[in-house]
Design a protein around this motif. Structure first.
Motif, PDB file in Angstrom:
ATOM      1  N   GLN A 295       2.282  11.392   4.301  1.00  0.00           N
ATOM      2  CA  GLN A 295       2.580  10.103   5.010  1.00  0.00           C
ATOM      3  C   GLN A 295       4.069   9.884   4.711  1.00  0.00           C
ATOM      4  OE1 GLN A 295      -0.343   7.736   2.916  1.00  0.00           O
ATOM      5  NE2 GLN A 295      -1.539   7.617   4.882  1.00  0.00           N
ATOM      6  N   TYR A 296       4.717   9.955   3.719  1.00  0.00           N
ATOM      7  CA  TYR A 296       6.215   9.949   3.443  1.00  0.00           C
ATOM      8  C   TYR A 296       6.789  10.758   4.373  1.00  0.00           C
ATOM      9  CZ  TYR A 296      10.608   9.386   1.142  1.00  0.00           C
ATOM     10  OH  TYR A 296      12.053   9.259   1.084  1.00  0.00           O
ATOM     11  N   GLU A 297       6.742  12.177   4.587  1.00  0.00           N
ATOM     12  CA  GLU A 297       7.044  12.976   5.118  1.00  0.00           C
ATOM     13  C   GLU A 297       7.183  12.504   6.852  1.00  0.00           C
ATOM     14  OE1 GLU A 297       6.739  17.807   6.866  1.00  0.00           O
ATOM     15  OE2 GLU A 297       5.581  16.924   5.070  1.00  0.00           O
ATOM     16  N   ALA A 298       5.948  12.138   7.189  1.00  0.00           N
ATOM     17  CA  ALA A 298       5.758  11.788   8.665  1.00  0.00           C
ATOM     18  C   ALA A 298       6.942  10.642   9.124  1.00  0.00           C
ATOM     19  CB  ALA A 298       4.347  11.528   8.901  1.00  0.00           C
ATOM     20  N   SER A 299       6.910   9.628   8.059  1.00  0.00           N
ATOM     21  CA  SER A 299       7.831   8.502   8.463  1.00  0.00           C
ATOM     22  C   SER A 299       9.431   8.943   8.311  1.00  0.00           C
ATOM     23  CB  SER A 299       7.515   7.356   7.519  1.00  0.00           C
ATOM     24  OG  SER A 299       8.146   7.756   6.100  1.00  0.00           O
ATOM     25  N   ILE A 300       9.540   9.653   7.459  1.00  0.00           N
ATOM     26  CA  ILE A 300      11.194  10.531   7.332  1.00  0.00           C
ATOM     27  C   ILE A 300      11.215  11.150   8.762  1.00  0.00           C
ATOM     28  CG2 ILE A 300      12.772  11.840   6.226  1.00  0.00           C
ATOM     29  CD1 ILE A 300      12.358   9.093   4.786  1.00  0.00           C
ATOM     30  N   ARG A 301      10.472  11.822   9.146  1.00  0.00           N
ATOM     31  CA  ARG A 301      10.522  12.531  10.534  1.00  0.00           C
ATOM     32  C   ARG A 301      10.912  11.523  11.647  1.00  0.00           C
ATOM     33  NH1 ARG A 301       9.730  18.029  10.752  1.00  0.00           N
ATOM     34  NH2 ARG A 301       8.502  18.750   8.869  1.00  0.00           N
TER      35      ARG A 301
ATOM     36  N   CYS B 119       4.870   4.758  -9.651  1.00  0.00           N
ATOM     37  CA  CYS B 119       4.290   5.487  -8.440  1.00  0.00           C
ATOM     38  C   CYS B 119       2.961   6.048  -8.666  1.00  0.00           C
ATOM     39  CB  CYS B 119       5.211   6.789  -8.301  1.00  0.00           C
ATOM     40  SG  CYS B 119       6.590   6.717  -7.381  1.00  0.00           S
ATOM     41  N   LEU B 120       1.960   5.687  -7.742  1.00  0.00           N
ATOM     42  CA  LEU B 120       0.411   5.926  -7.763  1.00  0.00           C
ATOM     43  C   LEU B 120      -0.257   6.956  -7.261  1.00  0.00           C
ATOM     44  CD1 LEU B 120      -1.035   2.321  -7.346  1.00  0.00           C
ATOM     45  CD2 LEU B 120      -0.205   3.320  -9.299  1.00  0.00           C
ATOM     46  N   LEU B 121       0.538   7.498  -6.008  1.00  0.00           N
ATOM     47  CA  LEU B 121      -0.006   8.818  -5.378  1.00  0.00           C
ATOM     48  C   LEU B 121       0.752  10.050  -5.524  1.00  0.00           C
ATOM     49  CD1 LEU B 121      -1.401   6.678  -1.893  1.00  0.00           C
ATOM     50  CD2 LEU B 121      -2.541   7.251  -4.154  1.00  0.00           C
ATOM     51  N   GLY B 122       1.717   9.866  -6.163  1.00  0.00           N
ATOM     52  CA  GLY B 122       2.587  11.135  -6.422  1.00  0.00           C
ATOM     53  C   GLY B 122       3.835  10.795  -7.251  1.00  0.00           C
ATOM     54  N   ALA B 123       4.415  11.734  -7.932  1.00  0.00           N
ATOM     55  CA  ALA B 123       5.644  11.310  -8.670  1.00  0.00           C
ATOM     56  C   ALA B 123       6.871  11.386  -7.788  1.00  0.00           C
ATOM     57  CB  ALA B 123       5.792  12.523  -9.769  1.00  0.00           C
ATOM     58  N   PRO B 124       7.886  10.729  -8.105  1.00  0.00           N
ATOM     59  CA  PRO B 124       9.027  10.622  -7.620  1.00  0.00           C
ATOM     60  C   PRO B 124       9.536  12.069  -6.808  1.00  0.00           C
ATOM     61  CG  PRO B 124       9.293   9.089  -9.230  1.00  0.00           C
ATOM     62  CD  PRO B 124       8.095   9.778  -9.227  1.00  0.00           C
ATOM     63  N   GLU B 125       9.417  13.157  -7.763  1.00  0.00           N
ATOM     64  CA  GLU B 125       9.664  14.332  -7.539  1.00  0.00           C
ATOM     65  C   GLU B 125       9.118  14.953  -6.126  1.00  0.00           C
ATOM     66  OE1 GLU B 125      10.030  14.137 -12.151  1.00  0.00           O
ATOM     67  OE2 GLU B 125       8.706  13.333 -10.376  1.00  0.00           O
TER      68      GLU B 125
ATOM     69  N   VAL C 114       0.870  -0.991   0.030  1.00  0.00           N
ATOM     70  CA  VAL C 114       0.028  -0.047  -0.012  1.00  0.00           C
ATOM     71  C   VAL C 114       0.890   1.368   0.009  1.00  0.00           C
ATOM     72  CG1 VAL C 114      -1.837   1.315   1.392  1.00  0.00           C
ATOM     73  CG2 VAL C 114      -1.798  -1.219   1.293  1.00  0.00           C
ATOM     74  N   PRO C 115       0.764   1.972  -0.910  1.00  0.00           N
ATOM     75  CA  PRO C 115       1.837   3.227  -1.069  1.00  0.00           C
ATOM     76  C   PRO C 115       1.336   4.270  -0.239  1.00  0.00           C
ATOM     77  CG  PRO C 115       0.071   3.238  -2.807  1.00  0.00           C
ATOM     78  CD  PRO C 115       0.023   1.999  -2.172  1.00  0.00           C
ATOM     79  N   ASP C 116       2.207   5.263   0.166  1.00  0.00           N
ATOM     80  CA  ASP C 116       1.888   6.228   1.080  1.00  0.00           C
ATOM     81  C   ASP C 116       1.774   7.636  -0.045  1.00  0.00           C
ATOM     82  OD1 ASP C 116       2.475   5.350   3.490  1.00  0.00           O
ATOM     83  OD2 ASP C 116       4.666   5.365   3.383  1.00  0.00           O
ATOM     84  N   THR C 117       1.131   8.511   0.717  1.00  0.00           N
ATOM     85  CA  THR C 117       0.983  10.069   0.046  1.00  0.00           C
ATOM     86  C   THR C 117       2.374  10.579   0.321  1.00  0.00           C
ATOM     87  OG1 THR C 117       0.110  10.973   2.203  1.00  0.00           O
ATOM     88  CG2 THR C 117      -1.325   9.890   0.199  1.00  0.00           C
ATOM     89  N   PRO C 118       2.556  11.641  -0.297  1.00  0.00           N
ATOM     90  CA  PRO C 118       4.135  12.316   0.073  1.00  0.00           C
ATOM     91  C   PRO C 118       3.851  13.084   1.741  1.00  0.00           C
ATOM     92  CG  PRO C 118       3.360  13.024  -2.052  1.00  0.00           C
ATOM     93  CD  PRO C 118       2.044  12.058  -1.611  1.00  0.00           C
TER      94      PRO C 118
ATOM     95  N   VAL D 193      10.030  16.426  -0.498  1.00  0.00           N
ATOM     96  CA  VAL D 193      10.000  16.064   1.108  1.00  0.00           C
ATOM     97  C   VAL D 193      11.410  16.227   1.638  1.00  0.00           C
ATOM     98  CG1 VAL D 193       9.294  14.485   2.926  1.00  0.00           C
ATOM     99  CG2 VAL D 193       7.685  15.307   0.997  1.00  0.00           C
ATOM    100  N   LEU D 194      12.085  15.303   1.084  1.00  0.00           N
ATOM    101  CA  LEU D 194      13.716  15.342   1.434  1.00  0.00           C
ATOM    102  C   LEU D 194      14.195  16.547   1.594  1.00  0.00           C
ATOM    103  CD1 LEU D 194      14.767  11.725  -0.081  1.00  0.00           C
ATOM    104  CD2 LEU D 194      13.712  12.091   2.489  1.00  0.00           C
ATOM    105  N   PHE D 195      14.261  17.134   0.685  1.00  0.00           N
ATOM    106  CA  PHE D 195      15.041  18.401   0.451  1.00  0.00           C
ATOM    107  C   PHE D 195      14.553  19.326   1.654  1.00  0.00           C
ATOM    108  CE2 PHE D 195      16.028  17.131  -3.757  1.00  0.00           C
ATOM    109  CZ  PHE D 195      17.513  17.432  -3.743  1.00  0.00           C
TER     110      PHE D 195
END
Length: 215
Positions: A108-114, A140-146, A102-106, A151-153
């Protein structure tokens, strides 16, 4: 007489205990991309760095990386402060819907990186953390890699001693082509390994005229 003095000096130097070679120890986390470049990374850094590979494989999304950081107890451990740098390659599986993942939205990805940054800082407060950007993928389904990379930057700008290795930009600039929509050839992963090596060592040895990238 001069030759005798030189000979005695050589005996003295050989007989003196030499300081142990100082290796830089790197913790390496990631998914199947990390598997692709880690073997070549070890080869070209032999004698320079010790790469400790966590063994997070395939669907190594940021949640699994976090779980590994928090629970892994094998030597050397993060809690021992054993690492000079921590390199994390993740994100591809956060945006993929594949094998039931199950993919994450960007966001949700931000929350996990934090959470990864916070957990790593508790265990190893001083080592630089290097996040690799998510490389191009077709699925990618819920957002492009960019979007995930943005989020990382942003988080790197927000947190001290957190850095970005832009693998996304590197593979585009090199014209590397995916062989299955996600992965690269072993020849291309060898190029990626050299780039990763230069990123890590450039950070650990800034401005060192004696440092040379591995060959």
């Amino acid at each position: 007489m001069k030759r005798i003095l030189i000979f005695m000096l050589l005996i003295f130097l050989v007989g003196c205990p030499q300081p142990p070679q100082q290796y830089k120890t790197i913790a390496l986390y990631g998914d199947s991309h990390r598997i692709g470049f880690s073997q070549e990374l070890r080869r070209i850094t032999s004698g320079q760095m010790e790469i400790w590979d966590t063994g997070v494989i395939n669907n190594g999304d940021s949640h699994l990386v976090l779980d590994t950081i928090q629970k892994y107890s094998g030597p050397p451990t993060l809690s021992a402060g054993a690492y000079d740098a921590i390199y994390i390659e993740t994100g591809t599986w956060n945006c993929l819907a594949y094998y039931g993942h199950v993919p994450d939205t960007p966001s949700q990805y931000e929350a996990s990186i934090r959470k990864i940054i916070a957990a790593t800082r508790v265990l190893n407060p001083t080592a630089p953390i290097i996040f690799a950007t998510t490389m191009p993928t077709l699925m990618c389904l819920l957002g492009a890699p960019e979007e995930y990379n943005a989020v990382l930057f942003a988080l790197a700008a927000e947190h001290p001693n957190v850095y970005i290795d832009d693998l996304y930009g590197y593979v585009l600039a090199q014209g590397l082509e995916r062989i299955d929509g996600v992965h690269y050839s072993m020849a291309d992963y060898a190029l990626i390994a050299r780039h990763v090596n230069e990123t890590i060592q450039g950070l650990l040895y800034p401005g060192d005229p004696d440092w040379k990238p591995g060959h």
